[in-house]
Design a protein around this motif. Structure first.
Motif, mmCIF file in Angstrom:
data_model
loop_
_atom_site.group_PDB
_atom_site.id
_atom_site.type_symbol
_atom_site.label_atom_id
_atom_site.label_comp_id
_atom_site.label_asym_id
_atom_site.label_seq_id
_atom_site.Cartn_x
_atom_site.Cartn_y
_atom_site.Cartn_z
ATOM 1 N N THR A 289 0.522 -1.108 0.224
ATOM 2 C CA THR A 289 -0.139 -0.011 -0.024
ATOM 3 C C THR A 289 0.961 1.278 -0.012
ATOM 4 O O THR A 289 0.715 2.283 -0.452
ATOM 5 C CB THR A 289 -1.200 -0.382 1.095
ATOM 6 O OG1 THR A 289 -0.446 -0.175 2.662
ATOM 7 C CG2 THR A 289 -1.619 -1.257 1.249
ATOM 8 N N VAL A 290 2.003 1.155 0.793
ATOM 9 C CA VAL A 290 2.785 2.813 0.888
ATOM 10 C C VAL A 290 3.524 2.821 -0.224
ATOM 11 O O VAL A 290 3.122 4.596 -0.908
ATOM 12 C CB VAL A 290 4.034 2.009 1.841
ATOM 13 C CG1 VAL A 290 4.894 1.114 0.779
ATOM 14 C CG2 VAL A 290 4.654 3.386 2.355
ATOM 15 N N SER A 291 3.858 2.186 -1.336
ATOM 16 C CA SER A 291 4.399 3.049 -2.951
ATOM 17 C C SER A 291 3.277 3.801 -3.593
ATOM 18 O O SER A 291 3.302 4.289 -3.766
ATOM 19 C CB SER A 291 4.804 2.026 -3.783
ATOM 20 O OG SER A 291 5.551 0.970 -2.282
ATOM 21 N N LEU A 292 2.433 3.093 -4.005
ATOM 22 C CA LEU A 292 1.105 4.148 -4.344
ATOM 23 C C LEU A 292 0.917 5.601 -3.976
ATOM 24 O O LEU A 292 0.644 6.688 -4.395
ATOM 25 C CB LEU A 292 0.079 3.250 -5.002
ATOM 26 C CG LEU A 292 -1.304 3.848 -5.577
ATOM 27 C CD1 LEU A 292 -0.810 4.550 -7.081
ATOM 28 C CD2 LEU A 292 -1.984 2.349 -6.287
ATOM 29 N N SER A 293 0.475 5.223 -2.487
ATOM 30 C CA SER A 293 -0.090 5.899 -1.567
ATOM 31 C C SER A 293 1.154 6.724 -1.082
ATOM 32 O O SER A 293 0.704 7.890 -1.900
ATOM 33 C CB SER A 293 -0.501 5.231 0.146
ATOM 34 O OG SER A 293 -1.347 4.786 -0.267
ATOM 35 N N LEU A 294 2.325 6.877 -1.127
ATOM 36 C CA LEU A 294 3.224 7.883 -0.818
ATOM 37 C C LEU A 294 3.360 8.605 -2.213
ATOM 38 O O LEU A 294 3.892 9.831 -2.807
ATOM 39 C CB LEU A 294 4.548 7.192 -1.073
ATOM 40 C CG LEU A 294 6.091 7.844 -0.366
ATOM 41 C CD1 LEU A 294 4.772 9.453 0.346
ATOM 42 C CD2 LEU A 294 6.622 7.396 -0.327
ATOM 43 N N MET A 295 3.187 7.595 -3.510
ATOM 44 C CA MET A 295 3.334 9.140 -4.701
ATOM 45 C C MET A 295 2.214 10.110 -5.050
ATOM 46 O O MET A 295 3.116 11.011 -5.528
ATOM 47 C CB MET A 295 3.392 7.427 -5.664
ATOM 48 C CG MET A 295 3.923 8.219 -7.217
ATOM 49 S SD MET A 295 3.834 7.022 -8.753
ATOM 50 C CE MET A 295 2.405 5.499 -8.613
ATOM 51 N N LEU A 296 0.979 9.211 -5.070
ATOM 52 C CA LEU A 296 -0.121 10.481 -5.070
ATOM 53 C C LEU A 296 -0.443 11.114 -4.091
ATOM 54 O O LEU A 296 -0.116 12.164 -4.303
ATOM 55 C CB LEU A 296 -1.309 9.097 -4.955
ATOM 56 C CG LEU A 296 -1.986 8.477 -5.584
ATOM 57 C CD1 LEU A 296 -3.003 7.301 -5.442
ATOM 58 C CD2 LEU A 296 -1.618 8.438 -6.561
ATOM 59 N N ALA A 297 0.076 11.242 -3.283
ATOM 60 C CA ALA A 297 0.140 12.038 -1.891
ATOM 61 C C ALA A 297 1.166 12.732 -2.131
ATOM 62 O O ALA A 297 0.806 14.513 -1.871
ATOM 63 C CB ALA A 297 -0.082 11.442 -0.139
ATOM 64 N N VAL A 298 2.264 12.875 -2.629
ATOM 65 C CA VAL A 298 3.847 13.704 -2.762
ATOM 66 C C VAL A 298 3.179 14.631 -3.798
ATOM 67 O O VAL A 298 3.574 15.358 -4.030
ATOM 68 C CB VAL A 298 5.064 12.790 -2.765
ATOM 69 C CG1 VAL A 298 5.995 13.815 -3.545
ATOM 70 C CG2 VAL A 298 5.515 12.002 -1.778
ATOM 71 N N LYS A 299 2.210 13.308 -5.070
ATOM 72 C CA LYS A 299 2.678 14.682 -6.055
ATOM 73 C C LYS A 299 0.873 15.587 -6.071
ATOM 74 O O LYS A 299 1.034 16.775 -6.414
ATOM 75 C CB LYS A 299 1.908 13.281 -7.148
ATOM 76 C CG LYS A 299 0.905 14.199 -8.580
ATOM 77 C CD LYS A 299 1.906 15.236 -9.183
ATOM 78 C CE LYS A 299 0.807 15.406 -10.325
ATOM 79 N NZ LYS A 299 -0.053 16.374 -10.306
ATOM 80 N N ALA A 300 0.500 15.047 -5.161
ATOM 81 C CA ALA A 300 -1.224 16.039 -4.764
ATOM 82 C C ALA A 300 -0.130 16.939 -3.738
ATOM 83 O O ALA A 300 -0.862 18.119 -3.979
ATOM 84 C CB ALA A 300 -2.051 15.316 -4.321
ATOM 85 N N ALA A 301 0.981 17.053 -3.055
ATOM 86 C CA ALA A 301 1.139 18.047 -2.710
ATOM 87 C C ALA A 301 2.482 18.987 -2.472
ATOM 88 O O ALA A 301 2.335 20.171 -2.634
ATOM 89 C CB ALA A 301 1.868 16.964 -1.137
ATOM 90 N N THR A 302 2.909 18.254 -3.918
ATOM 91 C CA THR A 302 3.747 19.105 -4.320
ATOM 92 C C THR A 302 3.595 19.469 -6.051
ATOM 93 O O THR A 302 4.039 20.489 -6.374
ATOM 94 C CB THR A 302 4.906 18.565 -4.192
ATOM 95 O OG1 THR A 302 4.966 17.121 -5.492
ATOM 96 C CG2 THR A 302 5.682 18.454 -3.050
ATOM 97 N N GLY A 303 2.106 18.711 -6.502
ATOM 98 C CA GLY A 303 2.309 19.226 -7.693
ATOM 99 C C GLY A 303 3.454 18.895 -8.857
ATOM 100 O O GLY A 303 3.061 19.378 -9.828
ATOM 101 N N SER A 304 4.206 18.051 -8.307
ATOM 102 C CA SER A 304 5.249 18.047 -10.006
ATOM 103 C C SER A 304 5.161 16.804 -9.838
ATOM 104 O O SER A 304 5.561 15.264 -8.714
ATOM 105 C CB SER A 304 6.617 18.585 -8.865
ATOM 106 O OG SER A 304 7.455 17.630 -9.240
ATOM 107 N N TYR A 305 5.616 16.262 -10.421
ATOM 108 C CA TYR A 305 5.641 15.036 -10.996
ATOM 109 C C TYR A 305 7.058 14.897 -10.377
ATOM 110 O O TYR A 305 7.766 13.376 -10.645
ATOM 111 C CB TYR A 305 5.321 14.430 -12.353
ATOM 112 C CG TYR A 305 3.812 13.563 -12.397
ATOM 113 C CD1 TYR A 305 3.262 12.393 -12.425
ATOM 114 C CD2 TYR A 305 2.750 14.886 -13.227
ATOM 115 C CE1 TYR A 305 1.585 12.549 -12.308
ATOM 116 C CE2 TYR A 305 1.187 14.543 -12.869
ATOM 117 C CZ TYR A 305 1.217 13.456 -12.883
ATOM 118 O OH TYR A 305 -0.338 12.958 -12.760
#
Length: 400
Positions: free
Chosen positions: A27-43
């Protein structure tokens, strides 16, 4: 057949707790990737965070396993898991709202990845202690591998449901809770407490890697093939105009792996494990090479399922060989090296085939991906030949 494994005293309780903690890795990889993208707006930031997190987790796995072997699971695994859970919780807190600086996320991801507890290798060490019968141990490793495969399939699906109702950062926090609870229940098991530290059993510091070259080489080849296959499937379905079909093709690969793992665990093999491992590498290479000939999505899904048939048996056999090659007090390290090989190979395979896609036809790329397990199998067939001593004769004076 598998019931005999799970009926072993403390087996079901211990295995269930380990799986609960290992669900965090699904669960952590997808959650972390989506959350970081949402928080920073940067892929770019999200990709960097995930690369740092993954590299620290994979490359430092043997070192963390060394601590498990030296100090025992209870003394070493507990602080690792709690540190990992706390760092994930901190990550979840800082990315809950936008505006967090990227450098802070990279630092936290590096620390969290470095503390990732090796629950899989530790559970396999526990299986070795629970089941001295090698036939039962083979079944235990098979069911362990299949369950882990299902965790990495169901984990992202669970995250996909969660993000419909909550921020992706909640998935990171949930991952922290899963690993903390699962590990604490796991180390509370009497059989885990019975795993003695290697420092009390062995005064010799054995060279683990030198003893497990064969399984490490093959699992590296398997990992390269799997990483390449994932990306090639995505490229294939996009070229076919059916990007939505990627999940089904990859699910066929996972299903094939599950079937292969379960069948492998029920067979009383007469071939030596080392011979089986080489043949499994060749089978995987042949199946991946056959995928190059797939004319459409249905054929590709069938080829992916055939590739999967060799994956779980190859990994199970590699873990068994690694177990037999080292002293009992070093099994966690041996398993971690095998685990690191397949994970590092997967990352390398994805990166390598990514350089080929777009420059070469997809069938050629599939054939190129099949080279890794083929070469790995061939390498394991090479045996060092020790020259026979020249007999001393009258015409051959000693000392020459």
């Amino acid at each position: 057949m598998y019931a005999a494994v799970l009926r072993t005293p403390y087996a079901l309780r211990t295995f269930g707790a380990a799986l609960l903690g290992r669900l965090s890795y699904g669960t952590v990889s997808l959650s972390l990737m989506l959350a970081v993208k949402a928080a920073t707006g940067s892929y770019a930031v999200a990709g960097t965070v995930m690369a740092v997190f993954g590299a620290a987790s994979v490359l430092l796995s043997p070192l963390r396993a060394k601590f498990i072997d030296r100090y025992g699971p209870r003394r070493a695994l507990t602080p690792m898991a709690l540190a990992y859970a706390v760092l994930l919780a901190v990550l979840a807190a800082v990315i809950w709202r936008p505006g967090v600086p990227g450098w802070l996320l990279v630092v936290l991801a590096l620390l969290a990845g470095a503390a990732t507890p090796p629950l899989g290798p530790t559970m396999r060490t526990v299986w070795s202690q629970l089941l001295p019968d090698r036939r039962l141990l083979q079944r235990a490793y098979s069911i362990d591998g299949v369950a882990e495969e299902l965790l990495f399939v169901s984990g992202p699906l669970l995250v996909g449901v969660l993000v419909l109702f909550a921020p992706a950062a909640f998935g990171v926090a949930m991952s922290a809770g899963l690993v903390a609870v699962g590990t604490l229940v796991f180390v509370a098991s009497p059989v885990v407490g019975a795993v003695a530290p290697a420092a009390r059993q062995h005064r010799q510091r054995a060279k683990v890697v030198g003893r497990i070259k064969r399984p490490v080489i093959v699992t590296l080849g398997v990992g390269i093939a799997l990483g390449a296959a994932d990306l090639l499937v995505l490229a294939f379905v996009e070229d076919s105009g059916r990007a939505d079909a990627a999940a089904w093709v990859l699910a066929a690969l996972s299903a094939g792996s599950a079937v292969g793992g379960l069948v492998n665990g029920t067979v009383d093999w007469r071939l030596p494990a080392r011979t089986r491992l080489t043949l499994l590498a060749f089978g995987l290479a042949a199946a991946l090479g056959a995928a190059a000939l797939a004319p459409g999505l249905l054929a590709l899904a069938g080829a992916a399922a055939c590739v999967g048939l060799f994956v779980a048996p190859a990994l199970t056999t590699a873990y068994l060989i690694a177990d037999d090659a080292v002293d009992p007090g070093l099994r966690t390290q041996a398993g971690a090296w095998v685990n690191t090989a397949v994970n590092a190979g997967s990352s390398g395979g994805t990166a390598g085939v990514g350089l080929l896609v777009g420059h070469l036809p997809l069938p050629v790329c599939f054939a190129a991906a099949a080279v890794a397990p083929l070469v790995a199998g061939l390498v394991t067939m090479v045996r060092r030949r020790v020259p026979k001593p020249v007999p001393v004769t009258a015409s051959s004076p000693s000392g020459v």
